[in-house]
Design an enzyme around this catalytic site. Structure first.
Site, PDB file in Angstrom:
ATOM      1  N   LYS A 130     -13.273  31.061  85.252  1.00  0.00           N
ATOM      2  CA  LYS A 130     -13.952  29.970  84.483  1.00  0.00           C
ATOM      3  C   LYS A 130     -13.135  29.931  83.306  1.00  0.00           C
ATOM      4  CE  LYS A 130     -18.862  30.628  84.915  1.00  0.00           C
ATOM      5  NZ  LYS A 130     -20.004  30.880  83.919  1.00  0.00           N
ATOM      6  N   GLU A 159     -21.204  29.020  90.613  1.00  0.00           N
ATOM      7  CA  GLU A 159     -22.372  29.367  89.998  1.00  0.00           C
ATOM      8  C   GLU A 159     -23.653  28.336  90.406  1.00  0.00           C
ATOM      9  OE1 GLU A 159     -21.901  30.686  85.894  1.00  0.00           O
ATOM     10  OE2 GLU A 159     -23.944  29.996  85.447  1.00  0.00           O
ATOM     11  N   ARG A 214      -2.382  19.033  86.927  1.00  0.00           N
ATOM     12  CA  ARG A 214      -3.329  19.417  87.960  1.00  0.00           C
ATOM     13  C   ARG A 214      -3.501  20.750  88.163  1.00  0.00           C
ATOM     14  NH1 ARG A 214      -1.644  14.422  90.441  1.00  0.00           N
ATOM     15  NH2 ARG A 214      -2.450  12.817  89.671  1.00  0.00           N
ATOM     16  N   HIS A 239     -21.523  38.900  70.560  1.00  0.00           N
ATOM     17  CA  HIS A 239     -22.006  38.674  72.079  1.00  0.00           C
ATOM     18  C   HIS A 239     -22.700  39.780  72.598  1.00  0.00           C
ATOM     19  CE1 HIS A 239     -22.530  36.233  75.705  1.00  0.00           C
ATOM     20  NE2 HIS A 239     -21.666  37.355  76.490  1.00  0.00           N
ATOM     21  N   ARG A 268     -24.752  33.786  91.401  1.00  0.00           N
ATOM     22  CA  ARG A 268     -23.862  34.171  90.169  1.00  0.00           C
ATOM     23  C   ARG A 268     -24.787  34.404  88.906  1.00  0.00           C
ATOM     24  NH1 ARG A 268     -17.916  32.042  89.052  1.00  0.00           N
ATOM     25  NH2 ARG A 268     -17.425  32.837  86.974  1.00  0.00           N
ATOM     26  N   GLU A 321     -22.067  44.445  78.575  1.00  0.00           N
ATOM     27  CA  GLU A 321     -21.920  43.562  79.879  1.00  0.00           C
ATOM     28  C   GLU A 321     -21.780  44.728  80.853  1.00  0.00           C
ATOM     29  OE1 GLU A 321     -22.079  40.385  79.964  1.00  0.00           O
ATOM     30  OE2 GLU A 321     -21.452  39.539  77.985  1.00  0.00           O
ATOM     31  N   HIS A 359     -28.545  36.885  78.862  1.00  0.00           N
ATOM     32  CA  HIS A 359     -28.086  35.866  77.976  1.00  0.00           C
ATOM     33  C   HIS A 359     -29.053  34.647  77.595  1.00  0.00           C
ATOM     34  CE1 HIS A 359     -24.649  38.182  79.331  1.00  0.00           C
ATOM     35  NE2 HIS A 359     -23.820  37.274  78.787  1.00  0.00           N
ATOM     36  N   LYS A 365     -18.746  42.308  89.341  1.00  0.00           N
ATOM     37  CA  LYS A 365     -18.472  40.818  88.747  1.00  0.00           C
ATOM     38  C   LYS A 365     -17.666  39.950  89.984  1.00  0.00           C
ATOM     39  CE  LYS A 365     -17.365  37.326  86.024  1.00  0.00           C
ATOM     40  NZ  LYS A 365     -17.355  36.650  84.517  1.00  0.00           N
ATOM     41  N   HIS A 391     -27.700  34.456  74.129  1.00  0.00           N
ATOM     42  CA  HIS A 391     -27.012  33.187  73.329  1.00  0.00           C
ATOM     43  C   HIS A 391     -27.827  32.721  72.091  1.00  0.00           C
ATOM     44  CE1 HIS A 391     -24.694  32.388  77.426  1.00  0.00           C
ATOM     45  NE2 HIS A 391     -23.946  33.105  76.615  1.00  0.00           N
ATOM     46  N   ASN A 428     -25.805  36.060  83.933  1.00  0.00           N
ATOM     47  CA  ASN A 428     -26.626  35.867  82.838  1.00  0.00           C
ATOM     48  C   ASN A 428     -27.756  36.685  82.118  1.00  0.00           C
ATOM     49  OD1 ASN A 428     -24.931  33.564  82.962  1.00  0.00           O
ATOM     50  ND2 ASN A 428     -26.401  32.112  83.758  1.00  0.00           N
TER      51      ASN A 428
HETATM   52  N1  LIG Z   1     -14.643  32.508  81.313  1.00  0.00           N
HETATM   53  C1  LIG Z   1     -15.626  33.314  81.370  1.00  0.00           C
HETATM   54  O1  LIG Z   1     -16.298  33.839  82.435  1.00  0.00           O
HETATM   55  C2  LIG Z   1     -16.343  34.202  80.228  1.00  0.00           C
HETATM   56  C3  LIG Z   1     -17.280  35.037  80.332  1.00  0.00           C
HETATM   57  C4  LIG Z   1     -17.622  35.823  79.128  1.00  0.00           C
HETATM   58  C5  LIG Z   1     -17.305  35.300  77.749  1.00  0.00           C
HETATM   59  N2  LIG Z   1     -16.148  34.539  77.738  1.00  0.00           N
HETATM   60  C6  LIG Z   1     -15.691  34.054  76.486  1.00  0.00           C
HETATM   61  O2  LIG Z   1     -14.839  35.179  75.983  1.00  0.00           O
HETATM   62  C7  LIG Z   1     -14.895  34.993  74.446  1.00  0.00           C
HETATM   63  C8  LIG Z   1     -15.400  36.326  73.982  1.00  0.00           C
HETATM   64  O3  LIG Z   1     -14.413  37.307  74.229  1.00  0.00           O
HETATM   65  P1  LIG Z   1     -13.961  38.564  73.362  1.00  0.00           P
HETATM   66  O4  LIG Z   1     -15.337  39.293  73.373  1.00  0.00           O
HETATM   67  O5  LIG Z   1     -12.839  39.291  74.131  1.00  0.00           O
HETATM   68  O6  LIG Z   1     -13.586  38.275  71.887  1.00  0.00           O
HETATM   69  P2  LIG Z   1     -12.323  37.405  71.456  1.00  0.00           P
HETATM   70  O7  LIG Z   1     -11.345  36.777  72.328  1.00  0.00           O
HETATM   71  O8  LIG Z   1     -12.975  36.460  70.336  1.00  0.00           O
HETATM   72  O9  LIG Z   1     -11.643  38.694  70.695  1.00  0.00           O
HETATM   73  C9  LIG Z   1     -12.191  39.375  69.689  1.00  0.00           C
HETATM   74  C10 LIG Z   1     -11.120  39.779  68.622  1.00  0.00           C
HETATM   75  O10 LIG Z   1     -10.321  40.829  69.167  1.00  0.00           O
HETATM   76  C11 LIG Z   1      -8.855  40.602  69.042  1.00  0.00           C
HETATM   77  N3  LIG Z   1      -8.178  41.229  69.737  1.00  0.00           N
HETATM   78  C12 LIG Z   1      -7.911  40.975  71.256  1.00  0.00           C
HETATM   79  N4  LIG Z   1      -7.348  41.967  71.765  1.00  0.00           N
HETATM   80  C13 LIG Z   1      -7.159  43.018  70.961  1.00  0.00           C
HETATM   81  C14 LIG Z   1      -6.811  44.225  71.233  1.00  0.00           C
HETATM   82  N5  LIG Z   1      -6.066  44.753  72.269  1.00  0.00           N
HETATM   83  N6  LIG Z   1      -6.956  45.031  70.095  1.00  0.00           N
HETATM   84  C15 LIG Z   1      -7.325  44.762  69.162  1.00  0.00           C
HETATM   85  N7  LIG Z   1      -7.794  43.487  68.730  1.00  0.00           N
HETATM   86  C16 LIG Z   1      -7.831  42.557  69.858  1.00  0.00           C
HETATM   87  C17 LIG Z   1      -8.972  39.008  68.954  1.00  0.00           C
HETATM   88  O11 LIG Z   1      -7.592  38.668  68.357  1.00  0.00           O
HETATM   89  C18 LIG Z   1     -10.145  38.581  68.358  1.00  0.00           C
HETATM   90  O12 LIG Z   1      -9.985  38.502  66.921  1.00  0.00           O
HETATM   91  C19 LIG Z   1     -15.881  34.030  74.098  1.00  0.00           C
HETATM   92  O13 LIG Z   1     -15.261  32.842  73.993  1.00  0.00           O
HETATM   93  C20 LIG Z   1     -16.528  33.697  75.298  1.00  0.00           C
HETATM   94  O14 LIG Z   1     -17.140  32.438  75.401  1.00  0.00           O
HETATM   95  C21 LIG Z   1     -15.671  33.767  78.687  1.00  0.00           C
HETATM   96 ZN   LIG Z   2     -21.884  37.809  78.457  1.00  0.00          ZN
END
Ligand SMILES: NC(=O)c1ccc[n+]([C@@H]2O[C@H](COP(=O)([O-])OP(=O)(O)OC[C@H]3O[C@@H](n4cnc5c(N)ncnc54)[C@H](O)[C@@H]3O)[C@@H](O)[C@H]2O)c1
Ligand SMILES: [Zn+2]
Length: 364
Positions: A144, A236, A122, A266, A240, A186, A247, A226, A251, A244
């Protein structure tokens, strides 16, 4: 500023507070900053893309207590199979309610590891160490987490605040330029929705021209923005959703472009979505076309795209927008600007204006 700096995310009506430790080299102080001694066990779930960082961290943490699991990062990792693997890894290591999971990687990895921790027994303690720019200014903050399911992004998830967040810009040294650019969208968004001066600063030159110290300050300010958005509306329900901005169409562009030969990241999709949202803000009488021009010029000066990389059918984009889980009863809702540095959420926009915005950003 002297780093590491600490920002505290404090939720209203709760005694919960999550410190965010930000700074160059902060990773080497994680054990002290997070007081790792107090946990019964510490495990690391890491992104293979950040393997060097994870090895360095694992060496610094008391090895008798720590275990690490490294899995390939990227969107593909947010799967039910990986979730099961993580739960298995937690039980193999006999994690209990006083244990801690550290998730090191991009936003995909921190979403997965955060969800595994939020659901195990949990919910046990979790610390994300975001290692992409996007994760540092966005995904890592706000609690999130989740996985993709049945082909739908983030369908299964939770909101649970981590016990701390560690952001070290030096972990970005090996990050590909395109991922840096994605995260920078962002950052520009944060300026547009919350801080005009910050928008001017971060769009004064290309994203790739900032030194590491300057980037640390930028990440710091973005985290503040943020954090404020999350504190005001942790679940949200309203404000918040300012985050978006860009987005709604972003998206849709992201998912439609993935079916073409020019998929966007993205952040690229969000940048184009922001251009469209600025245009809509003018058409809805919220900002002037002079302000719109300043926004779009800034987005371009920061080195972000303002046009689609290839032609996408408007009908396909509109369909993707209505399927988005943020749309209510099939009507897409927009976050729009009322000024450079101020946003308004939940705006219903007539379909004709949305179509005009799409043709504005179409590749010519
Ligand atoms: N939880 C939230 O509030 C929230 C907000 C925005 C986005 N997200 C999520 O985040 C994800 C996108 O995140 P992202 O843009 O970080 O992409 P990602 O997590 O897909 O990473 C992109 C690439 O970078 C690589 N990588 C990671 N760290 C590295 C480093 N230090 N050096 C070199 N390569 C590295 C990873 O292995 C991957 O291949 C999506 O799934 C999205 O839904 C979540
Ligand atoms: Zn975003």
């Amino acid at each position: 500023l002297v780093y590491p700096q600490t920002i505290v995310l404090k939720l209203p009506a709760s005694d919960q507070a999550s410190p965010i430790w930000i700074g160059r080299g902060a990773l080497s102080s994680l054990a002290e900053l997070a007081d790792l001694q107090k946990y019964s066990k510490v495990v690391i779930v890491g992104d293979s893309g950040a393997e060097a960082i994870i090895s360095a961290l694992a060496e610094r943490i008391d090895c008798s207590k720590s275990r690490k699991l490294i899995i390939p990062g990227g969107e593909i990792c947010k799967s039910i199979e990986n979730l099961t693997e993580l739960w298995g890894f937690f039980t193999d290591n006999k994690l209990d309610r006083k244990s801690l999971v550290i998730g090191v990687g991009g936003g995909a990895l921190t979403d997965l590891a955060g969800f595994a921790a939020a659901t195990y027994m949990r919910g046990i303690a979790f610390i994300p160490v975001p290692s992409t720019l996007l994760a540092q200014v966005d995904a890592g903050i706000g609690g999130k987490s989740g996985i993709n399911f049945g082909g739908v992004k983030n369908l299964i998830g939770a909101i649970a605040q981590p016990v701390g967040i560690l952001i070290d810009v030096d972990t970005l040294n090996e990050l590909p330029a395109r991922d840096l650019r994605s995260g920078f969208a962002e950052i520009v968004k944060h300026g547009l929705i919350a801080d005009q001066e910050y928008f001017k600063t971060v769009t004064s030159r290309a994203y790739s021209d900032w030194g590491r110290d300057e980037l640390a300050e930028i990440v710091h300010r973005s985290c503040e923005i943020k954090v404020a958005a999350v504190e005001n509306d942790p679940y949200e329900l309203g404000s918040r959703r300012a985050l978006n901005f860009g987005h709604t169409l972003g998206h849709a562009i992201e998912s439609c472009s993935h079916r073409t030969t020019s998929p966007t990241t993205h952040g690229e999709a969000v940048a184009i979505g922001m251009v469209a949202a600025c245009f809509i803000s003018v058409r809805m009488g919220l900002i002037s076309s002079v302000q719109e021009k300043l926004c779009v010029e800034g987005i371009a000066r920061a080195g972000l795209p303002t046009k689609l990389p290839c032609y996408l059918e408007p009908v396909e984009l509109i369909e993707a927008m209505t399927l988005d889980k943020k749309s209510v009863s099939g009507v897409s809702r927009w976050t729009l600007l009322t000024d450079i540095g101020a946003a308004v959420v939940d705006q219903e926009v007539p379909a004709t204006i949305v179509l005009d915005a799409i043709s504005l950003v179409q590749a010519k």
